[in-house]
Scaffold this motif. Structure first.
Motif, PDB file in Angstrom:
ATOM      1  N   ASN A   1     -23.629  -8.226  30.185  1.00  0.00           N
ATOM      2  CA  ASN A   1     -24.169  -9.397  30.864  1.00  0.00           C
ATOM      3  C   ASN A   1     -23.097 -10.042  31.737  1.00  0.00           C
ATOM      4  OD1 ASN A   1     -25.600 -11.625  31.670  1.00  0.00           O
ATOM      5  ND2 ASN A   1     -25.793 -12.551  29.633  1.00  0.00           N
TER       6      ASN A   1
ATOM      7  N   ARG B   1     -26.384 -16.700  31.762  1.00  0.00           N
ATOM      8  CA  ARG B   1     -27.531 -16.814  30.877  1.00  0.00           C
ATOM      9  C   ARG B   1     -27.300 -16.001  29.603  1.00  0.00           C
ATOM     10  NH1 ARG B   1     -32.173 -14.830  34.725  1.00  0.00           N
ATOM     11  NH2 ARG B   1     -30.412 -13.683  35.623  1.00  0.00           N
TER      12      ARG B   1
ATOM     13  N   ILE C   1     -25.789  -6.552  34.059  1.00  0.00           N
ATOM     14  CA  ILE C   1     -26.846  -7.445  34.521  1.00  0.00           C
ATOM     15  C   ILE C   1     -26.277  -8.443  35.523  1.00  0.00           C
ATOM     16  CG2 ILE C   1     -28.541  -9.178  33.802  1.00  0.00           C
ATOM     17  CD1 ILE C   1     -28.586  -7.795  31.050  1.00  0.00           C
TER      18      ILE C   1
ATOM     19  N   LEU D   1     -29.299 -12.163  27.478  1.00  0.00           N
ATOM     20  CA  LEU D   1     -29.906 -11.151  28.345  1.00  0.00           C
ATOM     21  C   LEU D   1     -29.518  -9.738  27.951  1.00  0.00           C
ATOM     22  CD1 LEU D   1     -29.758 -12.637  31.980  1.00  0.00           C
ATOM     23  CD2 LEU D   1     -31.743 -12.353  30.492  1.00  0.00           C
TER      24      LEU D   1
ATOM     25  N   LYS E   1     -31.477  -8.628  24.732  1.00  0.00           N
ATOM     26  CA  LYS E   1     -32.895  -8.470  25.023  1.00  0.00           C
ATOM     27  C   LYS E   1     -33.148  -7.207  25.854  1.00  0.00           C
ATOM     28  CE  LYS E   1     -36.789 -10.913  27.117  1.00  0.00           C
ATOM     29  NZ  LYS E   1     -37.225 -12.165  27.821  1.00  0.00           N
ATOM     30  N   THR E   2     -32.282  -6.983  26.842  1.00  0.00           N
ATOM     31  CA  THR E   2     -32.431  -5.796  27.699  1.00  0.00           C
ATOM     32  C   THR E   2     -32.145  -4.528  26.912  1.00  0.00           C
ATOM     33  OG1 THR E   2     -31.772  -7.113  29.621  1.00  0.00           O
ATOM     34  CG2 THR E   2     -31.655  -4.710  29.831  1.00  0.00           C
TER      35      THR E   2
END
Length: 204
Positions: free
Chosen positions: A90, A94, A170, A97, A100-101
């Protein structure tokens, strides 16, 4: 015999045409026949030559050229998602992420490696949706396969990198992975054998 004409001597007049006249008639008939045969033969030859050209043209017009397609195995060398190890990093502010990804990629069949924040050289410096990073060989292998899950991400190779794992970093423009159905369609299109023209075949 009576009358005023008398036959004298021991020779009698001939009562049939002479042989010479018969030969002339035979020769004349033969000449006419030969000329007729030659004329007929000439017409036949003309028909053969002109008809042959027409037949050739008709045959050429009736010939159909078809090209058969052969499947190219080039696309088959791409790895399957289960053969691709992805480190999810990440580079945004945020939180959550990366995890979750990573969970979603695992559901889609990818192997997940490290899940953490991006290193300083990439942290808050990826402005697009993401950056896919891997060894040079991954440009024609793992990165295109991973790229079906995140369209628009930049693909970049690290020449000095070892191992086969790749990174999904990300970026600030990230809004989520591609819809799974769309990603599956893109993956199937990417890995499907491609048809290439083969030898042409004529049928007449």
């Amino acid at each position: 015999m009576g009358g005023q004409y008398k036959i004298t001597g021991d020779k009698y007049p001939r009562m049939r045409p002479s042989r010479r006249r018969g030969r002339v008639t035979f020769v004349a008939v033969a000449c006419v026949t030969v000329l007729g045969v030659l004329g007929w033969g000439t017409l036949q030859l003309i028909d053969v030559f002109t008809g042959g050209d027409k037949a050739s043209a008709a045959g050429a017009a009736g010939c159909v050229t078809t090209a058969r397609a052969s499947a190219s195995p080039a696309a088959a060398v791409l790895p399957k998602p289960g053969q691709v190890t992805v480190n999810v990093l990440n580079a945004t502010t945020r939180g959550g992420l990366a995890q979750k990804t990573a969970d979603e990629l695992k559901k889609r069949g990818f192997r997940v490696g490290d899940v953490s924040n991006a290193p300083k050289e990439y942290d808050k410096k990826v402005t697009g949706t993401g950056l896919l990073l891997g060894p040079t060989a991954s440009l024609k292998g793992a990165l295109p396969v991973l790229g079906t899950q995140l369209p628009g991400a930049e693909h970049r190779a690290d020449a000095g990198r070892k191992g086969a794992a790749v990174d999904l970093i990300i970026g600030n423009g990230f809004k989520g992975l591609a819809n799974r159905a769309d990603a599956d369609t893109a993956l199937a299109r990417l890995t499907a054998p491609r048809s290439t023209p083969a030898a042409e075949k004529k049928s007449c």
